[in-house]
Structures are given as structure tokens and as C-alpha cells.
Motif scaffolding. Structure first.
Motif, short mmCIF file in Angstrom:
data_model
loop_
_atom_site.label_atom_id
_atom_site.label_comp_id
_atom_site.label_asym_id
_atom_site.label_seq_id
_atom_site.Cartn_x
_atom_site.Cartn_y
_atom_site.Cartn_z
N MET A 1 0.83 -1.17 0.00
CA MET A 1 0.00 0.00 0.00
C MET A 1 0.88 1.23 0.00
N GLY A 2 0.33 2.21 -0.62
CA GLY A 2 1.07 3.45 -0.72
C GLY A 2 0.80 4.37 0.47
N GLU A 3 1.66 5.29 0.63
CA GLU A 3 1.55 6.27 1.71
C GLU A 3 0.57 7.37 1.29
N ILE A 4 -0.33 7.74 2.22
CA ILE A 4 -1.30 8.78 1.94
C ILE A 4 -0.77 10.09 2.52
N SER A 5 -0.78 11.08 1.70
CA SER A 5 -0.27 12.38 2.13
C SER A 5 -1.41 13.39 2.07
N LEU A 6 -1.61 14.07 3.19
CA LEU A 6 -2.63 15.11 3.23
C LEU A 6 -1.94 16.46 3.12
N GLN A 7 -2.41 17.22 2.21
CA GLN A 7 -1.88 18.56 2.07
C GLN A 7 -3.03 19.54 2.19
N PHE A 8 -2.88 20.48 3.10
CA PHE A 8 -3.92 21.48 3.30
C PHE A 8 -3.62 22.69 2.44
N ARG A 9 -4.67 23.19 1.87
CA ARG A 9 -4.55 24.42 1.08
C ARG A 9 -4.89 25.60 1.97
N LYS A 10 -4.64 26.78 1.47
CA LYS A 10 -4.88 28.00 2.22
C LYS A 10 -6.35 28.09 2.68
N GLY A 11 -7.29 27.74 1.83
CA GLY A 11 -8.71 27.78 2.15
C GLY A 11 -9.08 26.80 3.26
N ASP A 12 -8.39 25.64 3.31
CA ASP A 12 -8.64 24.65 4.36
C ASP A 12 -8.26 25.22 5.72
N TRP A 13 -7.11 25.87 5.77
CA TRP A 13 -6.67 26.46 7.04
C TRP A 13 -7.63 27.56 7.47
N LEU A 14 -8.10 28.34 6.52
CA LEU A 14 -9.04 29.41 6.82
C LEU A 14 -10.35 28.83 7.36
N ALA A 15 -10.85 27.76 6.77
CA ALA A 15 -12.09 27.13 7.23
C ALA A 15 -11.92 26.57 8.64
N MET A 16 -10.78 25.93 8.91
CA MET A 16 -10.54 25.39 10.25
C MET A 16 -10.44 26.51 11.29
N ALA A 17 -9.82 27.61 10.93
CA ALA A 17 -9.70 28.75 11.84
C ALA A 17 -11.07 29.35 12.12
N LEU A 18 -11.90 29.44 11.10
CA LEU A 18 -13.25 29.98 11.26
C LEU A 18 -14.09 29.09 12.19
N VAL A 19 -14.00 27.80 12.03
CA VAL A 19 -14.72 26.87 12.90
C VAL A 19 -14.22 27.00 14.34
N ALA A 20 -12.92 27.10 14.53
CA ALA A 20 -12.36 27.24 15.88
C ALA A 20 -12.81 28.53 16.54
N VAL A 21 -12.84 29.64 15.78
CA VAL A 21 -13.29 30.93 16.34
C VAL A 21 -14.76 30.85 16.71
N CYS A 22 -15.59 30.27 15.85
CA CYS A 22 -17.03 30.13 16.16
C CYS A 22 -17.24 29.28 17.40
N ALA A 23 -16.50 28.20 17.54
CA ALA A 23 -16.63 27.34 18.71
C ALA A 23 -16.21 28.09 19.98
N ALA A 24 -15.13 28.86 19.90
CA ALA A 24 -14.67 29.63 21.06
C ALA A 24 -15.70 30.69 21.46
N LEU A 25 -16.30 31.38 20.48
CA LEU A 25 -17.31 32.38 20.78
C LEU A 25 -18.56 31.75 21.39
N ALA A 26 -18.97 30.61 20.87
CA ALA A 26 -20.14 29.92 21.43
C ALA A 26 -19.88 29.49 22.87
N ALA A 27 -18.70 28.96 23.13
CA ALA A 27 -18.36 28.54 24.50
C ALA A 27 -18.30 29.74 25.44
N ALA A 28 -17.70 30.83 24.99
CA ALA A 28 -17.61 32.03 25.82
C ALA A 28 -19.01 32.59 26.10
N GLY A 29 -19.87 32.62 25.10
CA GLY A 29 -21.23 33.10 25.28
C GLY A 29 -22.00 32.25 26.27
N PHE A 30 -21.82 30.94 26.19
CA PHE A 30 -22.51 30.04 27.13
C PHE A 30 -22.05 30.31 28.56
#
Length: 131
Positions: A1-30
Motif C-alpha cells: 500500500m502506498g503512503e497517503i499524504s494530506l496537504q492542506f490548502r490555504k482555504g482549508d486552514w481558513l475554514a478550520m480557523a473559522l470553525v475554531a473561532v465560532c466554537a470559542a465564541l459559542a463557549a464564551a457566550g454560554f
């Protein structure tokens, strides 16, 4: 079997950061809103009609007169009928109340005090009853 390589693009990092910020704001609001309760308010009814609302945060003493006279005292976040000329004086014997959902009733005067707002939890019940 071959090795699987994951490469994140700029948009992927931006989406993950946006999800993390939304989660932090929701937790702080709660956590910021969880400790806040709306202040208790006493609603005074005479013969089924709302005649007065008073926040329990404001100390005050006043009378409600119908068939009888009830002296109502608000002090220290609590409310009570402290004097009455009604027979039996059950409304006076009820004592001080402060939690949402509690009430004081004077049947001879057809007067009721209902508390709304801040409440306390006496118990939590689960589905299926006690173990």
C-alpha cells in the motif's frame, strides 16, 4: 500500500480557523450567560387583574385593598405579606418568598402575588423515574 499524504490548502486552514473561532465564541457566550438570571419580579393581582409589578431588587412597602387590606413588604430580594386584616391570615403565615414560580394568595381579599424571573432548582428529574 502506498503512503497517503494530506496537504492542506490555504482555504482549508481558513475554514478550520473559522470553525475554531465560532466554537470559542459559542463557549464564551454560554459561560458568560450561564451565571446570569433575570431578576425576580413580583406581579400583584387583585380579583384576577394585574394591578402592579415590582422588581424584588427594590425595597418597598405598600398596601393592597379590596375586601380586606394586605400590607406587602419587599426587602432584600424577597417579598411577603407582612400584615393583613383578613380572617386566618394565611397570606401572612406564608412568609417570605423569592424564587420564580412561588406565590402568596389571600383568598378573602382575592389577592395574589406571583413571582416571575429568577428561580431556583429544587431537583432535577430524569426520564424513567428514580433508580
Amino acid at each position: 500500500m502506498g503512503e497517503i499524504s494530506l496537504q492542506f490548502r490555504k482555504g482549508d486552514w481558513l475554514a478550520m480557523a473559522l470553525v475554531a473561532v465560532c466554537a470559542a465564541l459559542a463557549a464564551a457566550g454560554f459561560f458568560l450567560c450561564a451565571g446570569r438570571e433575570s431578576p425576580a419580579v413580583a406581579q400583584i393581582y387583585l380579583e384576577g387583574q394585574l394591578i402592579r409589578e415590582i422588581p424584588l431588587s427594590r425595597d418597598e412597602r405598600f398596601s393592597v385593598t379590596g375586601a380586606c387590606t394586605n400590607v406587602i413588604t419587599v426587602s432584600g430580594g424577597k417579598i411577603a405579606v407582612t400584615a393583613s386584616d383578613c380572617p386566618g391570615k394565611d397570606c401572612v403565615h406564608r412568609g417570605w418568598i423569592s424564587g420564580g414560580g412561588e406565590s402568596i394568595v389571600c383568598l378573602p381579599n382575592k389577592m395574589e402575588i406571583r413571582l416571575t424571573g429568577a428561580g431556583t432548582v429544587d431537583a432535577v428529574s430524569g426520564v424513567g423515574g428514580a433508580p
